[in-house]
Design an enzyme around this catalytic site. Structure first.
Site, short mmCIF file in Angstrom:
data_model
loop_
_atom_site.label_atom_id
_atom_site.label_comp_id
_atom_site.label_asym_id
_atom_site.label_seq_id
_atom_site.Cartn_x
_atom_site.Cartn_y
_atom_site.Cartn_z
N ASP A 310 -10.42 61.10 93.55
CA ASP A 310 -9.16 61.62 94.20
C ASP A 310 -8.37 60.28 94.44
O ASP A 310 -8.60 59.26 95.08
CB ASP A 310 -9.05 62.37 95.25
CG ASP A 310 -7.68 62.81 95.64
OD1 ASP A 310 -7.12 63.49 94.83
OD2 ASP A 310 -7.43 62.85 96.77
N ASP A 347 13.63 56.79 111.19
CA ASP A 347 12.80 57.39 110.30
C ASP A 347 11.25 57.21 110.88
O ASP A 347 10.79 55.90 110.65
CB ASP A 347 12.97 56.81 109.12
CG ASP A 347 12.31 57.68 108.01
OD1 ASP A 347 11.63 58.76 108.16
OD2 ASP A 347 12.62 57.43 106.84
N GLU A 351 6.86 55.97 105.30
CA GLU A 351 7.76 55.18 104.50
C GLU A 351 8.95 54.43 105.39
O GLU A 351 8.97 53.49 104.98
CB GLU A 351 8.16 56.18 103.24
CG GLU A 351 7.40 56.91 102.29
CD GLU A 351 6.86 58.16 102.91
OE1 GLU A 351 6.90 58.42 104.14
OE2 GLU A 351 5.96 58.75 102.05
N PHE A 380 17.02 62.95 107.93
CA PHE A 380 16.53 63.34 106.74
C PHE A 380 16.55 64.95 106.66
O PHE A 380 15.95 65.51 107.67
CB PHE A 380 15.39 62.81 106.12
CG PHE A 380 14.73 63.15 104.89
CD1 PHE A 380 15.27 62.96 103.26
CD2 PHE A 380 13.97 64.46 104.62
CE1 PHE A 380 15.02 63.36 102.19
CE2 PHE A 380 13.62 64.95 103.41
CZ PHE A 380 14.23 64.52 102.06
N ALA A 382 16.09 68.51 103.59
CA ALA A 382 15.62 68.80 102.43
C ALA A 382 16.99 69.28 101.62
O ALA A 382 16.83 68.94 100.50
CB ALA A 382 14.69 70.05 102.30
N MET A 386 18.77 62.90 101.89
CA MET A 386 18.93 61.41 102.40
C MET A 386 18.85 61.51 103.66
O MET A 386 19.20 62.21 104.43
CB MET A 386 20.09 60.99 101.51
CG MET A 386 21.37 61.62 102.09
SD MET A 386 22.91 61.14 101.23
CE MET A 386 24.00 62.08 101.78
N SER A 387 18.80 60.04 104.50
CA SER A 387 19.05 59.82 105.74
C SER A 387 19.68 58.50 105.92
O SER A 387 20.10 57.78 105.05
CB SER A 387 17.77 59.55 106.37
OG SER A 387 16.83 58.59 105.77
#
Length: 694
Positions: A310, A347, A351, A380, A382, A386-387
């Site tokens: 995987d 954030d 990421e 952020f 949906a 963006m944030s």
């Protein structure tokens, strides 16, 4: 417990306990599980009865007594080889027990917490663990994220992250939460936790004979029956020969001599070491921090030739990480990185954190320099995709910085009467084709550039896959990513093939197809969606960091959660098969050599003249002192060789990647030839020593 911690073969406590267990294993119910040694045990009992009968009748034979003594030594030495292998496993289990703690758990009932003893927890109970708490039982994180110290299981001091909703949700009883709080659903009944199963496995309580062991036991039993028939016919042959040569029938072979001859000719060497070889294979795997649920799995690992892996969390780190900044024309990379860092400060995703870290590493910026400004963070969603952050001066917003998908940033810029540069469109497409994820950064209505996010391939994995290729193992990466992303990561990782956009059903179907084509398939995974494939594969290695479903579906668990560990697993499997093959070759060659060494020595008196020399004397190439010393020397050698080979059985034959033909030639030249030569040398030396005292 660190499974890598070895128990020395020459540990005094281990040897004394193994010696004690050797006598316990004389129990016929235990002994009969090894047919060859059970046959030796029967011979030992019969010879002992004959010796005692002679003693009470005034016809005591010291020669028969020595035969009986060494026959019992043969049985005890065979038991000792298995006992010392089991003892090493029990030492590992004892170390596990010492690390297992009985603790109190905070069980959640409704909106309240109640303190209960860990053994009272049932499957399905929910508990909460705060920093400093010991996790009371196996479970899955259903809420929260925390650092967990798993050194009690893996031996590694570095904490690991366990969080809800992903493939790192499984937690193990006995490990310790060192930060934050998590809500855990218990997945094991009392007495059936991961540590409990480990203890049972390493103690050998659940170890069953593998198909190869069963087949070899049948072969050894068959050879024993053949030699039994050969030995049974010898008195008739000797009787006829004695009659023909005019010698008294009293010189015919006695029952103790026949029993000694039978024990020397049947494959007692491999019969005495077979159990130790199997147990030590599991022990060697445990030393590499891999738990196997069966000996069959270890053997299959030695023959596996196709490996399915995987991608996420196995080949890659599992989280997309920022790796580079690509500014648009007229924008400096420092300006792009600075804006990207500002937009990512709030954030908390992996990421977002990686963007902040990359900017710090590239340009040395620190958080305190940035926090001096007045900032309003835009989370952020949906919907917006963006944030970012709005920078204010107390009178209003003066700068708007956003990062997000190219479509979202395009809309943001166009709404501010800006434009999206053609070069940035090309860069976004290029990064997507490479398998990366592009995030575009803009300030007000100006596009600053693109951040490259990649699912990072684990370090050194390409070289490890090359090693697997040299061992004849084909690697296949399985991922749910699109074909472009999958192809890019497959090329970077160095796998032989890949499956993109794969569902759990696709993984299962691919494994079945490979098995239908005659391949032995290994599967490595860590997620719930990997569970069906792990269960279907011949070797299913679940990452300890993965879900409970994956760990239960596989037949091996890698405590280090290192996918390249398969190389070591395969080496242990091949080493197990090679060790068994080598010692079987040695044992059978040994028996053949003893046949030609002993039979001529005890038959020299047949058809002999007055000088005691007959035509059969030419076959006595070893010139053994007498028939009695020949028999006794062979029995002593037969017992001692088992003890001498125990270290090799436990350590295993050294494995080197080579073709099957080359391995066969090496096996025959070393262990086959060695098995023929060793009895001639050993029996002759023992015979010389015996005759010194006669």
């Amino acid at each position: 417990m660190s499974a890598k911690k070895k128990t020395s073969l020459f540990n005094k406590k281990l040897i004394l306990q193994a010696a004690k267990d050797s006598f316990i294993k004389l129990n016929p119910a235990t002994l009969i599980k090894n047919p060859v040694i059970f046959l030796v045990g029967i011979g030992s009992v019969l010879t002992t009865i004959i010796v005692l009968t002679g003693l009470f009748s005034g016809n005591f034979s010291f020669f028969n007594f020595q035969i009986a003594l060494w026959l019992w030594f043969t049985v005890l030495f065979a038991n000792f080889s298995g006992a010392i292998a089991e003892g090493r496993g029990k030492a590992q289990a004892e170390s596990l027990r010492n690390n297992r703690t009985q603790t109190l758990a905070r069980r959640v009932v409704g909106n309240k917490e109640e303190m209960v003893a860990a053994p009272d927890l049932k499957k399905g109970n929910v508990v909460v663990c705060h920093a400093g708490d010991v996790i009371p039982s196996d479970g899955e994180v259903i809420e929260g994220i925390a650092s967990v110290d798993e050194s009690a299981i893996t031996g590694e001091s570095a904490p690991v992250i366990r969080e809800s909703g992903g493939d790192r949700s499984a937690v193990t009883g006995g490990t310790k939460v060192i930060s934050d709080s998590i809500l855990i659903r218990i997945t094991s009944e009392p007495g059936d936790t991961f540590i409990d199963r480990m203890i049972a496995l390493v103690e050998g309580a659940k170890r069953q004979k593998t198909p190869n062991e069963i087949a070899l036991s049948i072969l050894l039993s068959g050879l024993s029956i053949i030699f039994l028939l050969a030995v049974v016919t010898l008195p008739a042959f000797f009787g006829y020969s004695l009659s023909a040569s005019g010698l008294p029938m009293s010189q015919n072979l006695t029952i103790p001599v026949l029993i000694a001859l039978l024990v020397c000719l049947i494959p007692t060497t491999i019969g005495g070491l077979l159990n130790a070889i199997g147990i030590s294979g599991m022990d060697r795997l445990l030393q590499r921090n891999v738990i196997a649920t069966s000996g069959r799995a270890i053997e299959a690992a030695g023959d596996v030739d196709v490996l399915l892996l995987d991608k996420t969390g196995t080949i890659t780190l599992g989280n997309r990480m920022a790796t580079d900044f690509f500014p648009t024309d007229g924008i400096r990379q420092t300006d792009l990185a600075h804006a990207a860092q500002l937009s990512s400060l709030s954030d908390e995703t992996p990421e977002g954190r990686s963007i902040v870290i990359l900017a710090k590493e590239r340009f040395g910026w620190r958080g305190h320099d940035i926090h001096q400004k007045n900032m309003v963070f835009i989370p952020f969603t949906a919907q917006s995709r963006m944030s970012g952050v709005d920078l204010t001066n107390g009178q209003g917003t003066i700068r708007q910085i956003r990062k997000g998908s190219s479509e979202a940033i395009r809309s943001f810029v166009l709404n501010g009467n800006g434009f999206f540069p053609k070069k940035m469109e090309e860069k976004v497409s290029e990064l997507a084709r490479m398998g990366a994820t592009p995030l575009v950064v803009a300030e007000d209505n100006i596009v600053l550039g693109v951040i490259q996010l990649k699912d990072i391939v684990k370090g050194g994995i390409k070289q490890r896959f090359a090693q697997l290729r040299n061992m004849g193992i084909r690697t296949i990466m399985i991922t749910g990513d699109n074909a472009l992303t999958a192809a890019a990561i497959a090329a970077e990782a160095g796998v032989d093939d890949f499956m993109a956009e794969a569902t759990p059903e696709d993984k299962l179907r691919r494994i079945r197809e490979e098995q239908a084509n005659g391949h032995l398939v290994g599967m490595i995974g860590d997620g719930t969606n990997d569970a069906p494939a792990l269960a279907q594969a011949d070797i299913g290695i679940a990452m300890n960091s993965g879900t409970q479903a994956a760990r239960e579906a596989g037949n091996m668990v890698d405590l280090d959660s290192n996918p390249t560990k398969l190389i070591e697993v395969v080496e242990v499997g091949k080493q197990l098969l090679m060790t068994r093959g080598a010692l079987t070759t040695f044992s059978i060659a040994n028996d053949v050599a003893k046949y030609f060494a002993i039979i001529p020595a005890i038959a020299v008196s047949l058809y002999a003249g007055k000088d005691g020399v007959g035509p059969l004397f030419a076959l006595n190439v070893m010139h053994l002192g007498s028939p009695e010393s020949a028999i006794l020397s062979a029995v002593i050698f037969n017992a001692l060789i088992i003890i001498l080979l125990i270290p090799l059985a436990l350590k295993g034959v050294r494995y080197k990647p080579m073709s099957a033909n080359k391995a066969l030639i090496q096996n025959l030249s070393i262990y086959g030839l060695g098995g023929v030569i060793a009895p001639f040398v050993g029996i002759k030396i023992i015979d010389l020593i015996i005759n010194l005292f006669i």
